[in-house]
Design a protein around this motif. Structure first.
Motif, PDB file in Angstrom:
ATOM      1  N   ARG A 112       0.826  -1.216   0.000  1.00  0.00           N
ATOM      2  CA  ARG A 112       0.000   0.000   0.000  1.00  0.00           C
ATOM      3  C   ARG A 112       0.864   1.272   0.000  1.00  0.00           C
ATOM      4  NH1 ARG A 112      -5.294  -1.570   1.371  1.00  0.00           N
ATOM      5  NH2 ARG A 112      -5.467  -3.719   0.662  1.00  0.00           N
ATOM      6  N   VAL A 113       1.810   1.294  -0.917  1.00  0.00           N
ATOM      7  CA  VAL A 113       2.684   2.471  -1.082  1.00  0.00           C
ATOM      8  C   VAL A 113       2.428   3.027  -2.474  1.00  0.00           C
ATOM      9  CG1 VAL A 113       5.044   3.333  -1.090  1.00  0.00           C
ATOM     10  CG2 VAL A 113       4.422   1.421   0.412  1.00  0.00           C
ATOM     11  N   ASP A 114       1.859   4.222  -2.557  1.00  0.00           N
ATOM     12  CA  ASP A 114       1.593   4.797  -3.873  1.00  0.00           C
ATOM     13  C   ASP A 114       2.868   5.391  -4.454  1.00  0.00           C
ATOM     14  OD1 ASP A 114       1.958   7.313  -2.641  1.00  0.00           O
ATOM     15  OD2 ASP A 114      -0.187   7.530  -2.268  1.00  0.00           O
ATOM     16  N   ARG A 115       2.780   5.820  -5.700  1.00  0.00           N
ATOM     17  CA  ARG A 115       3.966   6.298  -6.412  1.00  0.00           C
ATOM     18  C   ARG A 115       4.584   7.523  -5.742  1.00  0.00           C
ATOM     19  NH1 ARG A 115       8.122   5.063  -9.676  1.00  0.00           N
ATOM     20  NH2 ARG A 115       6.752   3.682 -10.873  1.00  0.00           N
ATOM     21  N   ASP A 116       3.759   8.454  -5.268  1.00  0.00           N
ATOM     22  CA  ASP A 116       4.296   9.645  -4.605  1.00  0.00           C
ATOM     23  C   ASP A 116       5.061   9.284  -3.335  1.00  0.00           C
ATOM     24  OD1 ASP A 116       3.208  11.239  -6.578  1.00  0.00           O
ATOM     25  OD2 ASP A 116       1.368  11.672  -5.463  1.00  0.00           O
ATOM     26  N   ALA A 117       4.505   8.348  -2.575  1.00  0.00           N
ATOM     27  CA  ALA A 117       5.196   7.935  -1.351  1.00  0.00           C
ATOM     28  C   ALA A 117       6.522   7.250  -1.685  1.00  0.00           C
ATOM     29  CB  ALA A 117       4.304   6.997  -0.543  1.00  0.00           C
ATOM     30  N   TYR A 118       6.538   6.440  -2.739  1.00  0.00           N
ATOM     31  CA  TYR A 118       7.785   5.775  -3.134  1.00  0.00           C
ATOM     32  C   TYR A 118       8.836   6.792  -3.561  1.00  0.00           C
ATOM     33  CZ  TYR A 118      11.101   3.163  -5.972  1.00  0.00           C
ATOM     34  OH  TYR A 118      12.254   2.653  -6.511  1.00  0.00           O
ATOM     35  N   ASN A 119       8.418   7.806  -4.317  1.00  0.00           N
ATOM     36  CA  ASN A 119       9.368   8.847  -4.724  1.00  0.00           C
ATOM     37  C   ASN A 119       9.953   9.565  -3.511  1.00  0.00           C
ATOM     38  OD1 ASN A 119       8.976   8.296  -7.442  1.00  0.00           O
ATOM     39  ND2 ASN A 119       7.345   9.808  -7.680  1.00  0.00           N
ATOM     40  N   ALA A 120       9.118   9.755  -2.480  1.00  0.00           N
ATOM     41  CA  ALA A 120       9.621  10.398  -1.261  1.00  0.00           C
ATOM     42  C   ALA A 120      10.600   9.480  -0.526  1.00  0.00           C
ATOM     43  CB  ALA A 120       8.451  10.767  -0.349  1.00  0.00           C
ATOM     44  N   VAL A 121      10.376   8.174  -0.589  1.00  0.00           N
ATOM     45  CA  VAL A 121      11.279   7.227   0.075  1.00  0.00           C
ATOM     46  C   VAL A 121      12.640   7.194  -0.620  1.00  0.00           C
ATOM     47  CG1 VAL A 121      11.681   4.788   0.589  1.00  0.00           C
ATOM     48  CG2 VAL A 121       9.434   5.786   1.005  1.00  0.00           C
ATOM     49  N   ILE A 122      12.640   7.107  -1.953  1.00  0.00           N
ATOM     50  CA  ILE A 122      13.925   7.033  -2.659  1.00  0.00           C
ATOM     51  C   ILE A 122      14.659   8.371  -2.610  1.00  0.00           C
ATOM     52  CG2 ILE A 122      13.144   5.191  -4.183  1.00  0.00           C
ATOM     53  CD1 ILE A 122      12.717   7.241  -6.361  1.00  0.00           C
ATOM     54  N   ALA A 123      13.923   9.451  -2.362  1.00  0.00           N
ATOM     55  CA  ALA A 123      14.585  10.756  -2.229  1.00  0.00           C
ATOM     56  C   ALA A 123      15.465  10.811  -0.984  1.00  0.00           C
ATOM     57  CB  ALA A 123      13.537  11.868  -2.186  1.00  0.00           C
ATOM     58  N   LEU A 124      15.212   9.925  -0.024  1.00  0.00           N
ATOM     59  CA  LEU A 124      16.028   9.877   1.192  1.00  0.00           C
ATOM     60  C   LEU A 124      17.369   9.194   0.955  1.00  0.00           C
ATOM     61  CD1 LEU A 124      13.235   8.899   3.753  1.00  0.00           C
ATOM     62  CD2 LEU A 124      14.239  11.165   3.381  1.00  0.00           C
ATOM     63  N   GLY A 125      17.531   8.576  -0.207  1.00  0.00           N
ATOM     64  CA  GLY A 125      18.787   7.913  -0.531  1.00  0.00           C
ATOM     65  C   GLY A 125      18.623   6.405  -0.589  1.00  0.00           C
ATOM     66  N   PRO A 126      19.592   5.706  -1.164  1.00  0.00           N
ATOM     67  CA  PRO A 126      19.507   4.235  -1.261  1.00  0.00           C
ATOM     68  C   PRO A 126      19.639   3.580   0.107  1.00  0.00           C
ATOM     69  CG  PRO A 126      21.664   5.005  -1.973  1.00  0.00           C
ATOM     70  CD  PRO A 126      20.843   6.243  -1.734  1.00  0.00           C
ATOM     71  N   LEU A 127      19.150   2.351   0.195  1.00  0.00           N
ATOM     72  CA  LEU A 127      19.310   1.581   1.420  1.00  0.00           C
ATOM     73  C   LEU A 127      20.761   1.139   1.582  1.00  0.00           C
ATOM     74  CD1 LEU A 127      16.150  -0.739   1.278  1.00  0.00           C
ATOM     75  CD2 LEU A 127      16.379   1.488   2.389  1.00  0.00           C
ATOM     76  N   LYS A 128      21.203   1.002   2.813  1.00  0.00           N
ATOM     77  CA  LYS A 128      22.565   0.567   3.068  1.00  0.00           C
ATOM     78  C   LYS A 128      22.732  -0.937   2.877  1.00  0.00           C
ATOM     79  CE  LYS A 128      23.548   4.198   6.484  1.00  0.00           C
ATOM     80  NZ  LYS A 128      23.909   4.452   7.899  1.00  0.00           N
TER      81      LYS A 128
END
Length: 317
Positions: free
Chosen positions: A160-176
């Motif tokens: 339940r993650v829409d496209r806008d929320a995903y863009n905000a997540v990847i804007a925080l940087g890649p996962l370690k």
């Protein structure tokens, strides 16, 4: 009588003024000896010429600066684990206890929370894979169950993650500790742990091409390693988001999935043509996603002899 009262009041005034006069007299004596004038009542500081007093002042200044450094260190951001524990208590052993991993319900969570949770789950999967490194698979039924459980343990998803929320997540940087992939129709973020990718590459470079086994043994091996699959069916195209969420969740958890889409009861010939897939011997369960009328799950339930899970999609007339 009045005169006595006046004398008594004058005596009290003199007694109250005596300490002030004595203090003023002391300052006069200090002024004569040291040449310093007494401080005014409005002054909040005293000028000190004494060398020992100056060293005390310097010591006070250095201690003040060190306290400022301690304060700046105290204001530094807390470590990631402490931030994560402030809003989540992850159940990393869920897959070993129930056979299915914990999923992140993304709706209602902030992008930073989703990012931190997924990274922590990927770190845990990397640790599990490193602990299991070196174990061999024999190919029997117990190992098939173990393999499925291992795949489920490595599944990392946020639903339940829409496209806008995903863009905000990847804007925080890649996962370690992993790599994120977004699936639009299912509205799911899947994460591939770093160690999972490394082990996949190792398996691809170490393929055993031994041709000594007979064809009979090969068939027996395939039969023993065959897993039960799940059919995910949906009535119409508008039901696809819910159907794909179920199908992708199962697939990422290591369960084979067969999709049968757009087979609603409005055209019964469509569900009849899908019977070979629904009745395949490998099928252990059928998930049916349909609108609010719920007609398709009832029809499928009368055509198959395996459990049918009906999923309403809140879409319909």
């Amino acid at each position: 009588m009045v005169l006595l009262l006046l004398r008594y009041a004058a005596r009290q005034v003199r007694r109250a003024a005596a300490p002030i006069a004595e203090k003023h007299h002391c300052w006069r004596r200090i002024e004569k000896c040291c040449g310093n004038a007494p401080p005014s009542r409005s002054s909040s500081s005293v000028i000190i010429d004494n060398p020992s007093s100056s060293s005390i002042a310097r010591s006070f200044a250095s201690s003040s600066s060190s306290s400022d450094d301690d304060h700046s260190q105290h204001n530094s951001p807390p470590p990631p684990d402490e931030i994560l524990s402030s809003f989540a208590n992850l159940d990393h052993r869920r897959a070993s206890l129930t056979g299915f991993p914990e999923a992140v319900f993304g709706q209602g969570k902030t992008p930073s929370q989703i990012h931190a949770i997924l990274d922590s789950m990927a770190e845990n999967v990397n640790g599990l894979l490193l602990d299991d490194d070196g174990k061999d698979e024999e190919g029997d039924v117990d190992d098939i169950v173990s393999s499925t459980s291992s795949s489920a343990s490595a599944a990392i998803i946020a639903t339940r993650v829409d496209r806008d929320a995903y863009n905000a997540v990847i804007a925080l940087g890649p996962l370690k500790h992993g790599t994120m992939t977004y699936h639009d129709t299912a509205r799911i973020i899947s994460v591939r742990a770093t160690q999972t990718a490394l082990e996949t590459n190792d398996d691809a470079t170490n393929i055993d091409n031994d041709d000594d086994e007979s064809s009979a043994n090969d068939n027996n091996h395939r039969r023993r390693r065959r897993k039960q699959s799940v059919v995910v069916a949906c009535a119409g195209t508008t039901d696809l988001p819910v159907a794909e969420e179920a199908a992708l969740t199962l697939s990422l958890s290591g369960i084979p999935v067969t999709r049968v889409y757009d087979c609603g009861v409005a055209g019964l010939h469509r569900i009849v043509s899908a019977l070979p897939k629904l009745r395949h011997p490998d099928v252990g369960c059928v998930i049916v996603c349909a609108g609010m009328d719920g007609a398709l799950p009832s029809v499928v339930g009368g055509l198959v002899d395996v459990p049918v899970v009906a999923v309403p999609t809140s879409v319909g007339y």
